[in-house]
Design a protein around this motif. Structure first.
Motif, mmCIF file in Angstrom:
data_model
loop_
_atom_site.group_PDB
_atom_site.id
_atom_site.type_symbol
_atom_site.label_atom_id
_atom_site.label_comp_id
_atom_site.label_asym_id
_atom_site.label_seq_id
_atom_site.Cartn_x
_atom_site.Cartn_y
_atom_site.Cartn_z
ATOM 1 N N ASP A 170 0.835 -1.194 0.000
ATOM 2 C CA ASP A 170 0.000 0.000 0.000
ATOM 3 C C ASP A 170 0.872 1.248 0.000
ATOM 4 O O ASP A 170 2.076 1.157 0.214
ATOM 5 N N LYS A 171 0.218 2.404 -0.171
ATOM 6 C CA LYS A 171 0.979 3.661 -0.136
ATOM 7 C C LYS A 171 1.300 4.018 1.316
ATOM 8 O O LYS A 171 0.614 3.567 2.228
ATOM 9 N N HIS A 194 1.316 5.622 4.908
ATOM 10 C CA HIS A 194 0.346 6.393 5.683
ATOM 11 C C HIS A 194 1.050 7.042 6.865
ATOM 12 O O HIS A 194 2.255 6.944 7.021
ATOM 13 N N THR A 239 12.211 -0.785 1.969
ATOM 14 C CA THR A 239 10.939 -1.471 1.753
ATOM 15 C C THR A 239 11.098 -2.993 1.793
ATOM 16 O O THR A 239 12.104 -3.545 1.367
ATOM 17 N N GLU A 278 6.800 -0.162 -8.896
ATOM 18 C CA GLU A 278 5.895 0.993 -8.929
ATOM 19 C C GLU A 278 5.633 1.538 -7.534
ATOM 20 O O GLU A 278 5.629 2.739 -7.310
ATOM 21 N N MET A 279 5.416 0.622 -6.571
ATOM 22 C CA MET A 279 5.030 1.065 -5.223
ATOM 23 C C MET A 279 6.168 1.728 -4.464
ATOM 24 O O MET A 279 5.946 2.632 -3.660
ATOM 25 N N HIS A 328 6.343 5.479 -4.394
ATOM 26 C CA HIS A 328 5.475 6.248 -3.484
ATOM 27 C C HIS A 328 6.204 6.526 -2.172
ATOM 28 O O HIS A 328 6.091 7.598 -1.593
ATOM 29 N N PHE A 329 6.938 5.518 -1.686
ATOM 30 C CA PHE A 329 7.664 5.706 -0.424
ATOM 31 C C PHE A 329 8.814 6.689 -0.627
ATOM 32 O O PHE A 329 8.994 7.617 0.162
ATOM 33 N N GLU A 372 9.198 8.997 -2.858
ATOM 34 C CA GLU A 372 8.733 10.372 -3.078
ATOM 35 C C GLU A 372 8.210 10.983 -1.781
ATOM 36 O O GLU A 372 8.469 12.147 -1.483
ATOM 37 N N ALA A 373 7.473 10.169 -1.021
ATOM 38 C CA ALA A 373 6.933 10.693 0.243
ATOM 39 C C ALA A 373 8.077 11.101 1.160
ATOM 40 O O ALA A 373 8.050 12.165 1.782
ATOM 41 N N SER A 430 -3.331 10.428 5.277
ATOM 42 C CA SER A 430 -2.184 10.461 4.373
ATOM 43 C C SER A 430 -1.277 11.625 4.761
ATOM 44 O O SER A 430 -1.721 12.768 4.826
#
Ligand code: MSP
Length: 633
Positions: free
Chosen positions: A17-18, A20, A50, A74-75, A78-79, A81-82, A310
């Motif tokens: 998941d993205k 949180h 990850t 792909e996932m 998200h980490f 970039e966050a 988020s």
């Protein structure tokens, strides 16, 4: 003197998941601690990453209909970039699908197998997919036959598997934990682990047959199996710093000073990991620190409850520093905390906008008003000396709280000091003193600015974005220790900066959110027309001369407009959007050749043009002045 080293890690996050707010919290915490240690002068290494194998990731990829590796690739973005946006300054980002990691995991497995630490056996047990492991009898008892963490019925599975001889380390581990009081923190987590160790420890199943789970690192001694995800994941803490690749690098950083984890993964870190290291002949980390959970209205954040916060949405509204500040300010480390946006805004307005932001603006504005540069301090008045003394004590006291992982208290200390500087300004009143004594005023403003600089230095690891802007505007004497009094360079110019933390207007935020949450109106399907069709419409500029309400119709106004040839009457549905006096003399665009019609019994000779969206209406008016009657084409 040899330079101290500091090695800190976060859990590696599942890419199912993205990210949180919970993931962000652990990562921000580790980042703040790493920054504090770097600022203190320790050689620091901060590892995050990850966890990309196992059932959860395989299932997520299946649900998306893509290959697991593609899903991970792909996932992971998200980490990354966050973390970039949250200003996480890690030294290395490890992925468990990285080749070097997979190779070392296989090497460790082979060595343990060769040493007899791993053996094959037939086993039947209750398997929880959420935990990705067989549940113990005690857990089943606790959950009345269900997994107590996931409240789900486990599956009974009987199959051949490989086991790590964890049970033989039980007594050793109990003794180790008792002999090393700092190994598991906080204290109540240590007691929880010791409680868990009071029952017989089983050997650990470290394999999954490929027919059940294909997405994992293949066992080097049996190609029908992959490695249990936790056996693979925990090893990241050593593979990420050169274990079995670069001995010098590994010895430089290991043992870790802190493994920072959430309370949900205490058993894996405090029982599996130490016994694995013992079998590998590697010393244990200094401290495993488990923090509490962020809850939403007192319950766990979860996808199924649709209550996940988020971190990026929050940042979009309020900026990165306030989010980081709130998270460390509002969670007492080790305990759970309830996330509340209302509290977030209250804290921001009270502490960042009022206490800190105003102080910074006030001091710098006064210096710029009365002096060309930072004034030279003269003899200290009693109150100035008191401020200096408190500022000199502050860094050590803040650092001691940080050593104890009490970031909440550390922040509190700085803010308490900031409030005392505000009081100091009220008492010394430099805006009045300047009329009597310019030198004494200079001393007050120097002391206040120096107190501000020291507070900012201490807050910098927590809020590296805005505080950096402030620090860069305060000139310093490079020879001085950055936390020591007197570092601010008198005689040098102050740099410019905008208001650091403008007050949040709760009403505006609510309005913006409401607007964002409204569904966008669907676009009407519009038929094409040709130029001859358009030429049929006679558009003209007209000037409003009079306007009055239409009786019985609260949305309508009756307008008298000059269309260049004379006065004509229009009825328009604009009463809710404009005051009558604001309309008089305005030039507008009208459709002049529309068949006259009666609206609410009132004659309307044409119509005016206006645009509307979900927020309101705007009358179309010419950009520059033009005569009534001018043709619009
Ligand atoms: N992949 C494992 C960890 C392997 S470490 C060798 C894992 N990943 S996870 O994606 O589920 O992330 C777990 C971690 O995220 C928790 O331990 C905690 O650090 C953090 N949090 C997740 N939810 C949380 C909250 N609601 N509140 C605070 N932190 C929590 O477990």
């Amino acid at each position: 003197m040899e330079q101290e080293k500091f090695y800190i890690t976060t859990p590696i996050y599942y890419v199912n998941d993205k990210p949180h707010i919970g993931h962000a919290y652990t990562t921000i915490l580790a980042d703040i601690l790493a920054r504090f240690h770097r600022e203190k002068g320790s050689d620091t290494f901060f590892l995050t990453g990850t966890d990309e194998h196992g059932q959860k990731v395989q299932t997520s990829a299946q649900e998306r209909g893509i290959a697991p590796q593609e899903h991970c690739d792909e996932m992971v973005v998200h980490f990354q970039e966050a973390w970039d946006r949250l200003k996480i300054n890690y030294d290395k980002f490890i992925r468990t699908t990285d080749d070097y990691h997979k190779k070392i995991v296989q090497q460790v497995l082979q060595e343990l197998y060769d040493k007899g630490e791993i053996y094959a056996d037939e086993y039947g047990g209750h398997y929880c997919v959420g935990c990705e492991r067989f549940l113990t009898d005690k857990e089943l008892e606790e959950g009345n036959g269900k997994c107590p963490q996931h409240d789900k019925e486990p599956e009974f599975i009987q199959e051949k598997n490989y086991f790590f001889k964890m049970s033989k380390y039980q007594d050793w581990l109990i003794e180790y934990i008792n002999d090393h009081p700092d190994f598991i923190q906080p204290e109540h987590r240590k007691n929880e682990v010791l409680g868990f160790l009071r029952q017989d420890l089983n050997d650990l199943c470290i394999s999954r047959p490929k027919e059940r789970l294909a997405w994992g690192i293949e066992l080097p001694f049996d190609s029908d199996y992959v490695t249990y995800v936790w056996f693979d994941a925990l090893l990241n803490y050593v593979t990420g710093i050169g274990y079995k690749q670069d001995d010098k690098e590994f010895e430089k950083w290991w043992p870790a000073d802190f493994h920072l984890i959430g309370k949900d993964i205490v058993t894996t870190h405090c029982v599996y990991w130490p016994t694995m290291l013992k079998a590998m002949d590697v010393p244990l980390p200094d401290t495993i620190f488990a923090h509490g959970w962020w809850l939403m209205n007192e319950s766990k954040m979860s996808k199924s409850l649709n209550n996940i916060v988020s971190p990026l949405d929050l940042m979009d509204h309020y900026g990165v520093d306030p989010v980081r500040y709130y998270l460390v300010r509002d969670m007492v480390l080790g305990q759970d905390a309830n996330f509340s946006e209302k509290l977030f805004i209250e804290r921001y307005n009270a502490e960042l906008a009022n206490d800190f932001g105003n102080l910074a603006n006030r001091i710098t504005a006064l210096i710029n008003k009365y002096y060309d540069a930072i004034p030279e301090p003269g003899e200290l008045h009693e109150k100035d000396a008191e401020l200096k003394e408190n500022a000199e004590k502050l860094p050590a006291s803040v650092h001691s709280f940080i050593e104890k992982m009490d970031l909440n208290k550390a922040t509190d200390k700085v803010m308490e000091f900031v409030r005392s500087v505000n009081k100091y300004m009220e008492v010394r009143e430099p805006w009045k003193l300047i009329k009597k004594d310019k030198e004494a005023t200079g001393t007050v403003l120097y002391c206040a600015a120096e107190a501000l600089r020291i507070s900012a230095r201490l807050l910098h690891p927590i809020m590296p974005d805005k505080i950096n802007i402030l620090l860069e505007s305060l000139p310093v004497n490079q020879q001085k220790d950055k936390f020591a009094w007197g570092g601010l360079a008198a005689g040098q110019k102050l740099g410019d900066f905008d208001a650091l933390f403008p007050r949040i207007d709760v009403k505006k935020v609510e309005k913006k959110k409401e607007k964002e949450s409204k569904p966008k109106p669907k676009k009407k399907k519009v038929d094409m027309i040709d130029i001859d069709d358009f030429a049929k419409v006679n558009l003209k500029i007209a000037q409003i001369k009079e306007a009055e309400p239409v009786e019985g119709a609260d949305k309508l106004l009756k307008l008298q407009v000059d269309d260049g040839e004379g006065i004509r009457q229009l009825v328009a549905g604009i009463a809710k959007h404009y005051e009558i006096e604001d309309l008089i003399d305005q030039k507008i665009v009208i459709v002049a050749n529309l068949e006259p019609a009666k609206i609410f019994g009132v004659k309307s000779e044409g119509m005016l043009l206006a645009a509307s969206d979900q927020d309101g209406m705007a009358l179309l008016t010419p950009l520059n002045d033009i005569e009534a009657g001018a043709e619009v084409s």
